[in-house]
Structures are given as structure tokens and as C-alpha cells.
Design an enzyme around this catalytic site. Structure first.
Site, PDB file in Angstrom:
ATOM      1  N   THR A   1      61.665  45.607  24.438  1.00 58.52           N
ATOM      2  CA  THR A   1      60.982  43.999  24.565  1.00 58.52           C
ATOM      3  C   THR A   1      61.463  43.374  25.838  1.00 58.52           C
ATOM      4  O   THR A   1      62.357  44.054  26.448  1.00 58.52           O
ATOM      5  CB  THR A   1      61.641  43.470  23.475  1.00 58.52           C
ATOM      6  OG1 THR A   1      61.303  43.681  22.228  1.00 58.52           O
ATOM      7  CG2 THR A   1      61.469  41.779  23.693  1.00 58.52           C
TER       8      THR A   1
ATOM      9  N   ARG B   1      53.740  44.491  10.810  1.00 55.78           N
ATOM     10  CA  ARG B   1      55.003  44.173  10.972  1.00 55.78           C
ATOM     11  C   ARG B   1      55.343  43.156  11.983  1.00 55.78           C
ATOM     12  O   ARG B   1      54.894  43.592  12.962  1.00 55.78           O
ATOM     13  CB  ARG B   1      55.979  45.293  11.028  1.00 55.78           C
ATOM     14  CG  ARG B   1      57.409  45.060  11.059  1.00 55.78           C
ATOM     15  CD  ARG B   1      58.014  45.037  12.490  1.00 55.78           C
ATOM     16  NE  ARG B   1      59.226  45.064  12.842  1.00 55.78           N
ATOM     17  CZ  ARG B   1      59.989  44.734  13.776  1.00 55.78           C
ATOM     18  NH1 ARG B   1      59.082  44.660  15.219  1.00 55.78           N
ATOM     19  NH2 ARG B   1      61.146  44.901  14.110  1.00 55.78           N
ATOM     20  N   VAL B   2      56.133  41.983  11.787  1.00 48.21           N
ATOM     21  CA  VAL B   2      56.499  41.275  12.717  1.00 48.21           C
ATOM     22  C   VAL B   2      57.873  41.156  12.660  1.00 48.21           C
ATOM     23  O   VAL B   2      58.578  41.099  11.951  1.00 48.21           O
ATOM     24  CB  VAL B   2      56.051  39.612  12.468  1.00 48.21           C
ATOM     25  CG1 VAL B   2      56.393  38.927  13.549  1.00 48.21           C
ATOM     26  CG2 VAL B   2      54.279  39.706  12.714  1.00 48.21           C
ATOM     27  N   GLY B   3      58.439  41.351  14.079  1.00 45.19           N
ATOM     28  CA  GLY B   3      60.097  41.322  14.191  1.00 45.19           C
ATOM     29  C   GLY B   3      60.494  39.944  14.695  1.00 45.19           C
ATOM     30  O   GLY B   3      59.922  39.065  14.360  1.00 45.19           O
ATOM     31  N   ASP B   4      61.575  39.947  15.436  1.00 42.77           N
ATOM     32  CA  ASP B   4      62.008  38.718  15.662  1.00 42.77           C
ATOM     33  C   ASP B   4      61.425  38.162  16.883  1.00 42.77           C
ATOM     34  O   ASP B   4      61.630  37.023  17.365  1.00 42.77           O
ATOM     35  CB  ASP B   4      63.711  38.922  15.969  1.00 42.77           C
ATOM     36  CG  ASP B   4      63.834  40.042  17.295  1.00 42.77           C
ATOM     37  OD1 ASP B   4      62.919  40.961  17.536  1.00 42.77           O
ATOM     38  OD2 ASP B   4      64.969  40.071  17.871  1.00 42.77           O
TER      39      ASP B   4
ATOM     40  N   THR C   1      66.890  41.252  22.531  1.00 44.73           N
ATOM     41  CA  THR C   1      65.925  42.541  22.280  1.00 44.73           C
ATOM     42  C   THR C   1      66.726  43.375  21.398  1.00 44.73           C
ATOM     43  O   THR C   1      68.204  43.262  21.387  1.00 44.73           O
ATOM     44  CB  THR C   1      65.866  43.299  23.664  1.00 44.73           C
ATOM     45  OG1 THR C   1      67.051  43.728  24.116  1.00 44.73           O
ATOM     46  CG2 THR C   1      65.206  42.423  24.656  1.00 44.73           C
ATOM     47  N   GLY C   2      66.212  44.391  20.738  1.00 41.76           N
ATOM     48  CA  GLY C   2      66.936  45.513  19.974  1.00 41.76           C
ATOM     49  C   GLY C   2      66.321  45.232  18.424  1.00 41.76           C
ATOM     50  O   GLY C   2      65.225  44.700  18.371  1.00 41.76           O
TER      51      GLY C   2
ATOM     52  N   GLY D   1      65.098  43.928  15.566  1.00 42.87           N
ATOM     53  CA  GLY D   1      64.593  42.631  14.980  1.00 42.87           C
ATOM     54  C   GLY D   1      64.915  42.391  13.676  1.00 42.87           C
ATOM     55  O   GLY D   1      65.341  40.996  13.670  1.00 42.87           O
TER      56      GLY D   1
HETATM   57  N1  ASP Z   1      63.221  42.901  18.867  1.00 46.21           N
HETATM   58  C1  ASP Z   1      62.109  43.712  18.864  1.00 46.21           C
HETATM   59  C2  ASP Z   1      61.430  43.957  17.550  1.00 46.21           C
HETATM   60  O1  ASP Z   1      62.176  43.942  16.512  1.00 46.21           O
HETATM   61  C3  ASP Z   1      61.995  45.105  19.504  1.00 46.21           C
HETATM   62  C4  ASP Z   1      62.956  45.218  20.682  1.00 46.21           C
HETATM   63  O2  ASP Z   1      63.560  44.332  21.241  1.00 46.21           O
HETATM   64  O3  ASP Z   1      63.206  46.345  21.089  1.00 46.21           O
HETATM   65  O4  ASP Z   1      60.315  43.742  17.222  1.00 46.21           O
END
Ligand code: ASP
Length: 371
Positions: A220, A248-251, A271-272, A274
Site C-alpha cells: 500500500t 474483500r475490502v481492507g483498511d 500499511t500492513g 488491514g
Molecule cells: N492494508 C492493506 C490492506 O489490508 C494492505 C497493505 O497495506 O499492505 O488491504
């Protein structure tokens, strides 16, 4: 104070010849100045904000900083910055060439917030448009809404003149998806939990095998800026978790999770993993903690501690009983003070009048997620 990354530690992501896709987002013009103050302008971002250039002369943070300090609206400058990463096929966690979902389709999420104007916009599960941040910005500028999703988000963008493509995979992202398919056994479909675990396990094994770096399995970009007038804005854009279940929707596109901005206080983005962030709406939490007087670093660390406390499922813990995933927050307050914090050691990008650099984040926990 964040530490600068030495040359040796800084693994430069190679850039491939990029394709620029110019889609002008209609704009309502310059934001009104809410406050004037002697703030030192700054742009911060996840580390890919200063690794890829899409074949051009500048990284995301350099692009955003230059535009912002020359008078472009802060959010427009940040969106132009993240466009560099979205369009660069070398970054497989964002925009064009982002790793696809379980069906091989690239689905993109983004949101943005404009501190002074108190406006926001976002898109989720957007297919076929390389620059979801521009569509999120258009949702903010053109509608009364904050989040459009899926086919309708695409239709909205097409109506504004955005180019819609059939497939945002590059040869590399499709090749990695095919490798992932090869590694999982579709026969497990009858047991969704087992199949889910197998799918995640296969993806993580590809990270361990060096086929995908961890930053791009969960990849991200979040980018936040404050100009000399203390105007705070932020944007987050992603292709989300690699091989996710379609839909799927993340953060990233969720206000308060992937990004939160309050012009009086500051901005935080992430990032990371979600799901870990969504559970605690950490960007909102961090901004609220700063409102109560915490520094960017302390506020970010507190959010990470909460995520750790909420991580009790065995499948999410490593052999040490600690979270088995990465999560990073990029935090800046309205005075321009900033921090990059993370569950485990990581990096982030900073650009000031002294130029752009990659810095070490402050990690909450020692070692690595998989140790
Ligand atoms: N946070 C993002 C998600 O979960 C992915 C990411 O940041 O690597 O969609």
C-alpha cells in the site's frame, strides 16, 4: 526521533519503464486557507513513497513536496505523488500491476481526506482504473458521498472520463498469481477455513521463498502532508492483500482506518494487515490521542499496543506468541512533527526542504513477524 536508513539497509526497488495515464480529476480549485502559521512543510509516506519513480525523475514524496511547496493544494499534491507509485508496474502493492485477488483480478482501494475543507472520498473494489486515488479524490470533489464500491465506482469514474481497462495485471503480477494457484489445492473448497489457511500459508511461503517481498504481500502507499500554512491532508491507495477473496475490502479505503485527518490535530495512515487495523480504527485513534496531547510517536505506539492486545487468535500469532504480521503507521501532527511506527522494524519516507530520505520506523516489538 526516527533514524535514517543507511545505504546498505536501503533496498532500492527497481523501476521499470512506466506508462503514464493522465486522467484529469475535475477540481473545485484551491482550498481556502484556514490558518496561517510558520509550519515547516513536510510530506511523509510508507517507504515506497521514496523507492519507485515510474521511469520519471521524482519519487512520490518528492513530487508531492515540490507541488505542495509551490502552492498546489496539499491533497492534489499528495494524489499526484501517489500516482507515481500507482502507475509504476514495479510496485506490486499499489495500482497498475498490484497483486490480484484470488480470481486473478486486480481490485483497488483508496481514500483521501482534506483537512482544511473537511471533505473526504474513497473507492473500494475498483477494477480497471490504474489510479484509484484520483477516483477517491473525484468522489470527494464531485459527490456528497464518502465511499463508492465495485462496478458502480467504476461506472462513476468512467462517467468522469477515466479510462477503464480490462485488466490491470502485468506479466509479473499474473505470473505470481499463477504460481500461487499452483501452490494451493482447490479441492479444499469444501472446507473454507482449511482452504483459507492453505491460501494464506501458500502466500506467506511465497514471501519466505523470496518471490514477493513482505511489503508487497501487504502492499500500500499512505502519504500525508502539511504545508507552511498548517494545512493537513492525506491519501492511501492499495491493491490490498494479495490473493484476497474477491470483494474483500481492507483498511485502506476506510476513513478512520487506512487514513484519518483532522486539520487542527494532524494525520495518520497505515500499511500492513488491514484486518488488524480495521478492528481498532487505529488512524482515528492515533489522531484522537494526539488531540489529547500525545506526540505522533507515542500515539502511534499506543495504537500498536492495542492491536497487539486484540490479537489473540492462535493463527495470527508467531512462535513467540506475538502478532505474526506487520502493521505500520505514518503520523504527522499539524505542527509538522512526525513519526513512522510499526509492529516490527520497518521503514518510511520523509521529504522536507532538505530533500527526501528513507528512515527507520520505531518498532513496538523486537525481531520479525515470522520469528
Ligand atoms: N492494508 C492493506 C490492506 O489490508 C494492505 C497493505 O497495506 O499492505 O488491504
Amino acid at each position: 526521533m526516527a533514524k535514517k536508513v543507511t545505504r546498505r539497509e536501503f533496498v532500492q526497488t527497481t523501476t521499470a519503464a512506466g506508462m503514464a495515464l493522465g486522467v484529469a480529476t475535475p477540481s473545485l480549485g484551491q482550498a481556502p486557507a484556514i490558518r496561517t502559521g510558520g509550519v515547516r512543510p513536510i510530506v511523509i509516506a510508507s517507504n515506497n513513497g521514496h523507492t519507485v519513480k515510474n521511469g520519471g525523475p521524482k519519487t512520490c514524496v518528492e513530487t508531492a513536496f515540490e507541488l505542495m511547496t509551490k502552492g498546489t493544494d496539499v491533497l492534489e499534491a499528495l494524489v499526484a505523488g501517489v500516482n507515481v507509485v500507482e502507475l509504476d508496474p514495479a510496485d506490486s502493492g499499489v495500482g497498475y500491476g498490484g497483486l490480484p485477488n484470488a480470481e486473478g483480478v486486480v481490485q483497488l482501494d483508496s481514500c483521501c481526506m482534506h483537512g482544511p475543507r473537511k471533505r473526504a472520498g474513497g473507492v473500494a473494489c475498483l477494477e480497471g482504473i490504474r489510479t484509484p486515488s484520483k477516483v477517491a479524490h473525484a468522489v470527494m470533489e464531485q459527490t456528497d458521498h464518502h465511499l463508492l464500491v465495485g462496478k458502480d465506482a467504476q461506472r462513476f469514474a468512467a462517467g468522469l472520463g477515466f479510462t477503464v481497462e480490462g485488466d490491470l495485471n502485468t506479466e509479473r503480477s499474473r505470473g505470481l498469481w499463477l504460481e500461487w494457484k499452483r501452490r494451493i489445492d482447490p479441492e479444499h473448497y469444501l472446507d473454507p477455513r482449511k482452504r483459507g489457511d492453505a491460501a494464506m500459508g501458500a502466500g506467506l511461503a511465497m514471501v519466505r521463498d523470496g518471490l514477493i517481498d513482505a511489503d508487497h504481500f501487504w502492499g500500500t502507499i499512505n502519504c500525508d502532508g502539511v504545508n507552511a500554512r498548517g494545512e493537513v491532508c492525506g491519501v492511501t491507495t492499495t491493491s490490498g492483500l494479495a490473493w484476497k477473496i474477491p470483494g474483500r475490502v481492507g483498511d485502506s479505503p476506510i476513513l478512520g482506518a487506512g487514513l484519518y485527518v483532522d486539520n487542527e490535530v494532524g494525520a495518520a495512515g497505515s500499511t500492513g494487515r488491514g484486518e488488524a487495523n480495521l478492528y481498532g480504527l487505529c488512524s482515528f485513534l492515533i489522531v484522537e490521542l494526539m488531540r489529547q496531547g500525545r506526540s505522533p510517536k507515542d500515539a502511534g505506539m499506543e495504537a500498536l499496543r492495542r492491536v497487539q492486545k486484540n490479537t489473540i487468535e492462535k493463527r495470527l500469532l508467531n512462535a513467540r506468541g506475538l502478532p505474526a504480521f506487520g502493521l505500520n503507521f505514518y503520523v504527522v501532527n499539524a505542527k509538522g512533527e512526525h513519526a513512522g511506527v510499526s509492529m516490527y522494524a520497518s521503514q518510511f519516507a520523509v521529504c522536507t526542504e532538505n530533500g527526501a530520505e528513507i528512515m527507520k520506523t520505531e518498532p513496538l516489538l523486537p525481531g520479525r513477524a515470522n520469528d
